[in-house]
Each structure stands twice: as structure tokens, then as C-alpha cells.
Scaffold this motif. Sequence first.
Motif, PDB file in Angstrom:
ATOM      1  N   GLY A 148      44.661  46.127  32.286  1.00  0.00           N
ATOM      2  CA  GLY A 148      43.668  45.315  32.969  1.00  0.00           C
ATOM      3  C   GLY A 148      42.440  45.031  32.122  1.00  0.00           C
ATOM      4  O   GLY A 148      41.875  43.943  32.183  1.00  0.00           O
ATOM      5  N   ILE A 149      42.017  46.020  31.323  1.00  0.00           N
ATOM      6  CA  ILE A 149      40.796  45.828  30.525  1.00  0.00           C
ATOM      7  C   ILE A 149      41.084  45.302  29.126  1.00  0.00           C
ATOM      8  O   ILE A 149      40.147  45.061  28.358  1.00  0.00           O
ATOM      9  N   ARG A 150      42.372  45.104  28.794  1.00  0.00           N
ATOM     10  CA  ARG A 150      42.705  44.645  27.447  1.00  0.00           C
ATOM     11  C   ARG A 150      42.003  43.323  27.096  1.00  0.00           C
ATOM     12  O   ARG A 150      41.494  43.189  25.972  1.00  0.00           O
ATOM     13  N   PRO A 151      41.936  42.330  28.002  1.00  0.00           N
ATOM     14  CA  PRO A 151      41.210  41.104  27.632  1.00  0.00           C
ATOM     15  C   PRO A 151      39.740  41.361  27.274  1.00  0.00           C
ATOM     16  O   PRO A 151      39.214  40.762  26.335  1.00  0.00           O
ATOM     17  N   LEU A 152      39.087  42.252  28.013  1.00  0.00           N
ATOM     18  CA  LEU A 152      37.687  42.557  27.706  1.00  0.00           C
ATOM     19  C   LEU A 152      37.560  43.223  26.335  1.00  0.00           C
ATOM     20  O   LEU A 152      36.650  42.892  25.556  1.00  0.00           O
ATOM     21  N   LEU A 172      34.470  33.475  24.754  1.00  0.00           N
ATOM     22  CA  LEU A 172      35.066  32.143  24.779  1.00  0.00           C
ATOM     23  C   LEU A 172      36.348  32.112  23.954  1.00  0.00           C
ATOM     24  O   LEU A 172      37.367  31.536  24.373  1.00  0.00           O
ATOM     25  N   ARG A 173      36.323  32.738  22.767  1.00  0.00           N
ATOM     26  CA  ARG A 173      37.503  32.743  21.906  1.00  0.00           C
ATOM     27  C   ARG A 173      38.650  33.528  22.528  1.00  0.00           C
ATOM     28  O   ARG A 173      39.814  33.109  22.474  1.00  0.00           O
ATOM     29  N   ALA A 174      38.322  34.685  23.111  1.00  0.00           N
ATOM     30  CA  ALA A 174      39.382  35.491  23.732  1.00  0.00           C
ATOM     31  C   ALA A 174      39.934  34.790  24.966  1.00  0.00           C
ATOM     32  O   ALA A 174      41.154  34.777  25.203  1.00  0.00           O
ATOM     33  N   GLY A 175      39.054  34.194  25.763  1.00  0.00           N
ATOM     34  CA  GLY A 175      39.513  33.517  26.966  1.00  0.00           C
ATOM     35  C   GLY A 175      40.344  32.294  26.669  1.00  0.00           C
ATOM     36  O   GLY A 175      41.245  31.939  27.445  1.00  0.00           O
ATOM     37  N   PHE A 229      38.183  33.000  32.299  1.00  0.00           N
ATOM     38  CA  PHE A 229      37.541  34.238  32.749  1.00  0.00           C
ATOM     39  C   PHE A 229      38.496  35.419  32.634  1.00  0.00           C
ATOM     40  O   PHE A 229      38.121  36.486  32.139  1.00  0.00           O
ATOM     41  N   ARG A 230      39.748  35.238  33.094  1.00  0.00           N
ATOM     42  CA  ARG A 230      40.712  36.342  33.010  1.00  0.00           C
ATOM     43  C   ARG A 230      41.003  36.705  31.559  1.00  0.00           C
ATOM     44  O   ARG A 230      41.194  37.882  31.222  1.00  0.00           O
ATOM     45  N   GLY A 231      41.047  35.691  30.692  1.00  0.00           N
ATOM     46  CA  GLY A 231      41.303  35.971  29.283  1.00  0.00           C
ATOM     47  C   GLY A 231      40.151  36.681  28.603  1.00  0.00           C
ATOM     48  O   GLY A 231      40.339  37.404  27.628  1.00  0.00           O
ATOM     49  N   ALA A 232      38.933  36.477  29.123  1.00  0.00           N
ATOM     50  CA  ALA A 232      37.751  37.100  28.519  1.00  0.00           C
ATOM     51  C   ALA A 232      37.441  38.460  29.111  1.00  0.00           C
ATOM     52  O   ALA A 232      37.015  39.384  28.396  1.00  0.00           O
ATOM     53  N   PHE A 233      37.646  38.617  30.427  1.00  0.00           N
ATOM     54  CA  PHE A 233      37.237  39.857  31.104  1.00  0.00           C
ATOM     55  C   PHE A 233      38.394  40.623  31.747  1.00  0.00           C
ATOM     56  O   PHE A 233      38.239  41.794  32.094  1.00  0.00           O
TER      57      PHE A 233
END
Length: 732
Positions: A416-420, A672-675, A387-391
Amino acid sequence: MKASSGKLKIGLVTDVGRIDDGTFNQYAYEGLMLAKEEHGFEVETFETDSLAQYESNVQKAIEQGCAFVIATGSAKGPAVERLAKRYESVHFIIIDHEPLPDSSNVTGLVFAEDQAGFLAGALAGLVTEKEAVGFVCGVEVPPVLKFRMGFEHGLAYTNRRANMLVEKTESFSDEAVGAAAGRRLVEQGADVVFAAAGACGEAALRTAAEAGTWVIGVDQDAWVTTFENGTAPGADRLLTSAIKRIDQAVATAVGEAVEGKLRGGVRRFDLSNDGVGLAPYHLTDAVVPSEVKGKILEVSHGLRDGTIHTQVGAQGEDLQRVFFARLREFNWQSALMTFLAIFTALIIGGIFIAAFDPEIWEAFGDGLFVGLGASVRSIFDAYAALFRGAFGSPAQIVEGIGIYFRTGETRELISGIRPLTESLRIATPYIFVGLAVALGFQCGLFNIGAEGQYFVGGLASVFVGYSIQGLPWFIHLPLSIIAGMVGGALWASIAGYLRAKGRGHEVINTIMLNYIAYRLADYLLQVDGPMARPGAGRPVSPEIQPSAYLPQLLPNDISVRINAGLFLALAMVGLVYWILFKTTIGFEIRSVGSNPNAAKTAGISVAKNIVLAMAMSGSLAGLAGVHDILGVLHFMPNAFGAGYGFDSIALALLGKSRPVGVMLAAFLFGMLRAGAQKMQGPPTFVPIDIISILQALIIIFIAAPEVIRFIYHIRAPKETAKAVFTRGWGKL
């Protein structure tokens, strides 16, 4: 066309009625006469006695040499459009009808009857004392329905207690029926009557007014027409009229036609351009209270500037009711099945996470409950990292927002918003390739070649990006984007052409074309190859020119790689939806996909649509390569493939081959890929391959819904027609 005298000739075909009948027929005629006084041309009028005569009157106008034909009324608009396709040298102006986009020699003059009706309803709500108002409804064509729904919503806006009584006449010309409808409304207690029923409605208004009821006219100023400039009985009971300035609209359109400036399409007239409104109060000016006049003026300003909405659709539908009806009709079970497929995949994925964690096995050595507790913690930590990796971290985002408002510093917020942003960046090419395969599915084609089209699109865009120099960005960037689209389209068209000619199935051909694309890239990008970067010791292309970069959304932070390609992808979602479901091209593509034999019988070229669908599909896949080259890498490495082309098949299946569904599936896969990148790091160290397992499980459960129904005891829906994705390996 010229008349025998050498003058331009313009014809007017009335709806059922005469040119002096006091309805929109008369307004159209008066507008035509205004244009004639200014421009000097011949006029031919064709009065229609019945709907059956309408089409023949239009035909007469054409045969008598009218270069422009004005047709009133919406009921026969489609028939006029069919004639327009046969007589392309004649330009048609249709009042109250919105032509199809491809009708180039048809101009529709469309009015916001709902706004005029809303004002009339608002006035009725303010003056009624019996809390009952009446509406006389003629033939239920869109303009009449827009008047009706606008009136109903305007009434509710100023007086929610008032009840609206409706009398249908099913006629525009039968005055006896109209008079009877007016009497019935008065007998039912209506103390304000509004009518949208042509001459039939005029009779209703006269009857109601003579009985002492307030009335509101329609289309023209009823003071002049229905009540003969105030001399007819009941004129003192006319409040106002909801008017459409058809005369001005026709005069403007005809003037542009004579000057050669009139174009096909829709011309809209509403309160903002004084195309509709309320007529003067006339004798009732002293009777209507000033506060009522002020409220109507306030409502008029609200409709004009958009702060008040009529909630009426283009065909007169009640948008509020339509919205709730669509909610009721929405396939909630399908949405539930998708949610449960994802949920079940996450549960099974959690089992995999726990099953292959050595620390959990050690914990089970200390006891069953210790092991189960460790398993739950491990799964929770892994999905929390996902979740943190995605959002991103909600706490960090909130802290960053606070710092920004206190100091204006954005570093913490961007972090903070870089993962999103990374999730959205990864999802962007997924949208392109998912749309590519979904569009092919709609035509019954299985495009497995999106990966190769992605490659070729990237090669074309990078070549234009680095080889052309000295151009401004607003020329160079579009050229590079178009090059990628054309590259992908041409590559896919090869398979489309071969399929259309019956020389091979697109599945085999696109797979083979993938390998050709890979080897082509190997050759072009090899060290010292035709597209290799000079002096580089590895197989990469030169850097593209900065003028070909897709703009970064946060240009001051190079670690944030999201770019304008996201907006391009969202635009493609809307464009593909519009093409597939709102145009003739899309209808033909879907017809071929559904039943090619029936499409062929209907005169649709199956071969043409197969090639066209594959070309469009390839152009979308090429855009995925464009995004990665122009927006992220700025050069092309030899190992360019990212597996997007094969994931696209899963995206199209998950999205049910619908553009919006594909977009949502792409966002899911992107997140999913980013997370996964965060999940494989400390402290969880979960292998990134778990995400591939999750994706595979989601697709399995979507493709085999009976498994989900069995697990959760969900009853199967009734059998419905299913979309045809492909037609197998046989002939067309």
C-alpha cells in the motif's frame, strides 16, 4: 604566555562593577580563586567603572601577559570576539555570551537563566496573595531578558490570575534608581518582587523587603550578598534566589584551560548539570508551606527532564509570541500564489487530458452534456490515478495496517505504501540537484551544469564502489559518497574558476562541460572501455561492492527502492540552510550574489566565493548521482542521465532559491513523476508527457505571477527588493 615570575597569568575583566559587588562579577572572581587554589597561577583583575572602559581593560589584560582572559557580561561579548581575532595566542572566556562558531579561541559560558527565572516565577505565583508580582529589569541584555521571560512564564504556569508589574532601570549600578523602582512596585501592590539588575536590583530588593514585601534574589544567594548573611534589614522577607553557579562554571573552565583541555565554543549550564537553580529558603523555610515546596520541586524536575519548557529563546525572546509574530509576518500571498499556480496547472492539464482522448470526442458526438460528463470523469480518473501512483491507495493502506496489527504480516501494508516510497525516492535526487542550483543562485551564478556534475559524481562513486574491495561498510560507503561529492565539486569548479578569472560565463561553460561529461562517460563505459564491466556486451560499469550500498529502508522487499539517501538529502537541506544563513561563508556568498562590487569594497574575495559556491553546488549535484548509483542501480549504465540536472533549474525557481522551498518543490516533482507511472496505465492510459506539461505550466505561472493575479483578481504586493539570481554576461 607566562608572567615575569614564570607562572601562568590569568586576567579577570569585570562588567561594570567591582569584584566584591555581590553580583556575577564576584561569583566569577570566587570561581577564579577556587581554580587558583588548585592549580596555582597568577591572577590580575581589572575592574570596570563604565562600559566605555571595558574594551580597554581587556586590552590591558592582554598587554600584561595574561594567557587567558575572563570577561564578564554579554553586552561587550562581540567586542571581545573582535579582539580575539587579533590575539589568537590568548584564549578568552566570556560569561553570558555565545561566541560565533569560527571563534576558536573564545569559550562562552552560557546559563539557562530562563529556567532559574521560571522557578522564581512559579514560586511567586504560589505565594502571592494580591495576585500582583513585580520584576525589576536592568539593561535589556539577553541574560536579563531570559530571567524576565522565564519569570513571566513560570508565574503563568502556577497562577494565571497573577499580574506581572515591570519596572525598568536601564542600569546595573545606580542604586538610587533601583530603590525607587522597588518603592514603585510596592506602591502598585506587588507583594513579591524579583530583580535582575545587578547592584541596582539589589537596592530594589532591600527597599521592597524593608517595606514588608517578599523578595527573590538573582545570580547569587542574596541572603549572603544583598542581606549580609541575614544581618541586613528585610532578610526575613527573602524567599530564595534564582542563582547561576558562575563560580563553578568559571572554576571548571579555568581548570580545563590550565590543563590544556579548554576548547572554543559554548559551554551550557542549566538545571540538568546544576548550573542554575534556587538557593535555600533560609529564614522563610518555616514560612513557605510544604505543598509550595513540593510544587517547586515538581516544576524543577519537569524542567530538568524536558516535560516542562520555559518557551524562552536564546536571546530572551518569548517563543510563543515569536511563533505567532512569524505567522503574521509570513508571506501568505506568496504561498497562495504558489498554490494557485499548481491548481491552475492542474486545470489546464485536465483540459489537455480531455482534449486528446478519442473516447471523449465520441461522447461529444452524442451531445454536449454527455461529452462534458465524459470529460469530467476522464479528468477525475486520471488525477485519481495520479494520486494513487504518488501516495498509494488509502483503503489499501488502512487494510494493511489492520492486517499488521492482527497478524503481524506486513506484505499488504508495504504494498500500500510502495507508491509513496517511490515518490520519496524520486524526490531525493531532485532535492540534491535543486539545492545545487539554488546555492549557485544565491551567489549570482547560473549553474546549468548540474546534469554533467551528476554524471561525474556517479562515475567517481561507482569507481570507488567497485574498485576498492575488502573494506567494511562504515569505511567503504563514506569513501564512495565523498568520491561522488568531490567529483561533482571538481567538475563545477572548472566553470567557477573560469568565471572568476573572467574567461567565460558559467552558463556557456557548464553547458559545454555537460557534453564533455557525457562523452567521458561514453568513453569510460563503452564495451571493453576503462570502466566497462568485463565480459558484458553492453556499456555498463561493474557492480559496486555490497559494502558501498546505501542501506535500504525496507531491505526485505527489493521492490521498495527507498534508501538512506533520503535522510542524507534532508540533512543537506539543513546543512545548506545553516551554511547560507548562519555562517560567515554563507554571508559572503550571498553578498557576492547580491552586489559583487559592494562585496569587493568590503574586503570579500569575489573570485574565491565564486569558485567556492560552484564547488559546493557541484558537490550537491554529485550527491544526486551518488544516490542513484549507491542506493538504486548499484552500477552505472552509459545512458545514466535522468534529466535531473535540467529539472533542477525549475526546482530552484519554484523554491525561491531557499533550501526548504527547494525541498518542497522536489517532493512535488517526485510525486508527479511517480504518479505519472500509474496514470499512463489502465484504465486511464494518459500519456506520461502530461506531467512534463504540468511541470512546465507550474514554472510558467510561478515565473509570471501577473498571469495568476489577472486570472484570480489578486492585488499585487508592494514593491520589495528582489533576489539577484545572475548578473548577466558582463564583468564581475
